[in-house]
Design a protein around this motif. Structure first.
Motif, PDB file in Angstrom:
ATOM      1  N   VAL A 115      36.954  42.949  40.399  1.00 27.34           N
ATOM      2  CA  VAL A 115      37.771  44.132  40.087  1.00 27.34           C
ATOM      3  C   VAL A 115      39.109  43.707  39.492  1.00 27.34           C
ATOM      4  O   VAL A 115      39.564  44.255  38.484  1.00 27.34           O
ATOM      5  N   HIS A 116      39.750  42.701  40.107  1.00 30.19           N
ATOM      6  CA  HIS A 116      41.052  42.261  39.610  1.00 30.19           C
ATOM      7  C   HIS A 116      40.948  41.601  38.231  1.00 30.19           C
ATOM      8  O   HIS A 116      41.850  41.753  37.401  1.00 30.19           O
ATOM      9  N   CYS A 117      39.870  40.888  37.986  1.00 30.15           N
ATOM     10  CA  CYS A 117      39.676  40.309  36.646  1.00 30.15           C
ATOM     11  C   CYS A 117      39.478  41.413  35.605  1.00 30.15           C
ATOM     12  O   CYS A 117      40.011  41.327  34.492  1.00 30.15           O
ATOM     13  N   GLY A 118      38.723  42.452  35.961  1.00 31.42           N
ATOM     14  CA  GLY A 118      38.545  43.585  35.052  1.00 31.42           C
ATOM     15  C   GLY A 118      39.860  44.293  34.776  1.00 31.42           C
ATOM     16  O   GLY A 118      40.155  44.671  33.625  1.00 31.42           O
ATOM     17  N   MET A 119      40.677  44.443  35.813  1.00 31.20           N
ATOM     18  CA  MET A 119      41.989  45.067  35.623  1.00 31.20           C
ATOM     19  C   MET A 119      42.880  44.189  34.747  1.00 31.20           C
ATOM     20  O   MET A 119      43.635  44.706  33.919  1.00 31.20           O
ATOM     21  N   MET A 120      42.792  42.889  34.932  1.00 23.94           N
ATOM     22  CA  MET A 120      43.589  41.973  34.112  1.00 23.94           C
ATOM     23  C   MET A 120      43.170  42.049  32.647  1.00 23.94           C
ATOM     24  O   MET A 120      44.021  42.071  31.755  1.00 23.94           O
ATOM     25  N   MET A 121      41.867  42.119  32.409  1.00 29.04           N
ATOM     26  CA  MET A 121      41.402  42.233  31.026  1.00 29.04           C
ATOM     27  C   MET A 121      41.891  43.537  30.390  1.00 29.04           C
ATOM     28  O   MET A 121      42.334  43.552  29.243  1.00 29.04           O
ATOM     29  N   MET A 122      41.839  44.632  31.157  1.00 32.31           N
ATOM     30  CA  MET A 122      42.312  45.909  30.624  1.00 32.31           C
ATOM     31  C   MET A 122      43.821  45.862  30.393  1.00 32.31           C
ATOM     32  O   MET A 122      44.318  46.398  29.390  1.00 32.31           O
ATOM     33  N   ALA A 123      44.554  45.205  31.278  1.00 33.15           N
ATOM     34  CA  ALA A 123      46.003  45.070  31.098  1.00 33.15           C
ATOM     35  C   ALA A 123      46.307  44.282  29.831  1.00 33.15           C
ATOM     36  O   ALA A 123      47.223  44.638  29.077  1.00 33.15           O
ATOM     37  N   LEU A 124      45.547  43.222  29.585  1.00 29.63           N
ATOM     38  CA  LEU A 124      45.758  42.432  28.373  1.00 29.63           C
ATOM     39  C   LEU A 124      45.453  43.236  27.111  1.00 29.63           C
ATOM     40  O   LEU A 124      46.140  43.088  26.097  1.00 29.63           O
ATOM     41  N   VAL A 125      44.449  44.104  27.188  1.00 26.35           N
ATOM     42  CA  VAL A 125      44.144  44.988  26.056  1.00 26.35           C
ATOM     43  C   VAL A 125      45.314  45.932  25.806  1.00 26.35           C
ATOM     44  O   VAL A 125      45.740  46.137  24.662  1.00 26.35           O
ATOM     45  N   PHE A 126      45.870  46.482  26.891  1.00 29.94           N
ATOM     46  CA  PHE A 126      47.010  47.385  26.742  1.00 29.94           C
ATOM     47  C   PHE A 126      48.221  46.661  26.186  1.00 29.94           C
ATOM     48  O   PHE A 126      48.963  47.223  25.377  1.00 29.94           O
ATOM     49  N   VAL A 127      48.440  45.423  26.617  1.00 25.07           N
ATOM     50  CA  VAL A 127      49.586  44.668  26.108  1.00 25.07           C
ATOM     51  C   VAL A 127      49.379  44.342  24.631  1.00 25.07           C
ATOM     52  O   VAL A 127      50.262  44.570  23.799  1.00 25.07           O
ATOM     53  N   ARG A 128      48.225  43.811  24.306  1.00 25.90           N
ATOM     54  CA  ARG A 128      47.958  43.360  22.936  1.00 25.90           C
ATOM     55  C   ARG A 128      47.983  44.521  21.942  1.00 25.90           C
ATOM     56  O   ARG A 128      48.705  44.519  20.958  1.00 25.90           O
ATOM     57  N   TYR A 129      47.147  45.527  22.194  1.00 25.31           N
ATOM     58  CA  TYR A 129      47.055  46.627  21.242  1.00 25.31           C
ATOM     59  C   TYR A 129      48.177  47.645  21.432  1.00 25.31           C
ATOM     60  O   TYR A 129      48.544  48.345  20.491  1.00 25.31           O
ATOM     61  N   GLY A 130      48.742  47.719  22.628  1.00 25.68           N
ATOM     62  CA  GLY A 130      49.888  48.579  22.856  1.00 25.68           C
ATOM     63  C   GLY A 130      51.104  48.107  22.092  1.00 25.68           C
ATOM     64  O   GLY A 130      51.918  48.914  21.624  1.00 25.68           O
ATOM     65  N   TYR A 131      51.247  46.790  21.956  1.00 28.13           N
ATOM     66  CA  TYR A 131      52.347  46.236  21.168  1.00 28.13           C
ATOM     67  C   TYR A 131      52.226  46.673  19.710  1.00 28.13           C
ATOM     68  O   TYR A 131      53.206  47.113  19.101  1.00 28.13           O
ATOM     69  N   ASP A 132      51.012  46.571  19.153  1.00 25.12           N
ATOM     70  CA  ASP A 132      50.797  47.022  17.768  1.00 25.12           C
ATOM     71  C   ASP A 132      51.037  48.526  17.646  1.00 25.12           C
ATOM     72  O   ASP A 132      51.607  48.997  16.657  1.00 25.12           O
ATOM     73  N   PHE A 133      50.590  49.260  18.651  1.00 29.65           N
ATOM     74  CA  PHE A 133      50.770  50.714  18.662  1.00 29.65           C
ATOM     75  C   PHE A 133      52.264  51.060  18.692  1.00 29.65           C
ATOM     76  O   PHE A 133      52.716  51.961  17.990  1.00 29.65           O
ATOM     77  N   ALA A 134      53.028  50.327  19.499  1.00 29.02           N
ATOM     78  CA  ALA A 134      54.466  50.560  19.590  1.00 29.02           C
ATOM     79  C   ALA A 134      55.161  50.202  18.275  1.00 29.02           C
ATOM     80  O   ALA A 134      56.079  50.908  17.843  1.00 29.02           O
TER      81      ALA A 134
END
Length: 163
Positions: A115-134
């Motif tokens: 579960v924590h690895c899945g959350m970490m992967m989703m967090a990394l997606v938010f950081v990576r693509y959220g940065y481009d979105f911002a």
């Protein structure tokens, strides 16, 4: 060293935290309190544009305000992102049971790790693509209020970093 500054006093919480782990825990606790207060303020602020929308729709007392819908939407985005940050820390987020419920402590540990690895992967997606979105939002302004969209879109990478 004065008696009032012994390391046992510092470690017992009667002074500045002594170890980096204690300092980090104190920082995270303060950050959590800040997020809770921001969430409370945003929930209170959300009442204003929504109330104006309802009043303008069902009464002729005030004119229809288009900016209220936009302000409510922006406030709601931040409420969702801050709420998700708090929920992850408090372990109040929902769990989806894909696998059978673990019975032994070892199985529970493995399930928690997955579960924590899945959350970490989703967090990394938010950081990576959220940065481009911002970055994309930094080049735009909202139509009605003229707010730079960076102030809204930055919530996504911030949520990823916080998770």
């Amino acid at each position: 060293m004065p008696a009032s500054m012994r390391s046992t006093d510092l470690a017992a919480g009667r002074g500045q935290p002594r170890t980096p782990l204690q300092r980090m825990k104190k920082f995270l606790a303060g950050y959590h309190r800040l997020l809770q207060r921001l969430l409370t303020v945003l929930m209170g602020l959300l009442i204003v544009p929504v109330s104006l929308q309802v009043l303008s729709r069902y009464t002729g007392v005030i004119p229809r305000y288009i900016w209220t819908e936009e302000a409510a939407r922006f406030c709601f985005v931040w409420i969702i992102m801050i709420g998700s940050m708090i929920a992850v820390r408090d372990r109040a987020h929902f769990d989806v049971d894909v696998l059978p419920h673990p019975k032994t402590p070892r199985q529970q540990g493995i399930a928690g790790l997955i579960v924590h690895c899945g959350m970490m992967m989703m967090a990394l997606v938010f950081v990576r693509y959220g940065y481009d979105f911002a970055k994309f939002g930094a080049m735009q302004n909202s139509e009605m209020s003229g707010i730079n969209m960076l102030s809204i879109y930055v919530a996504f990478p911030l949520a990823g970093v916080t998770w």
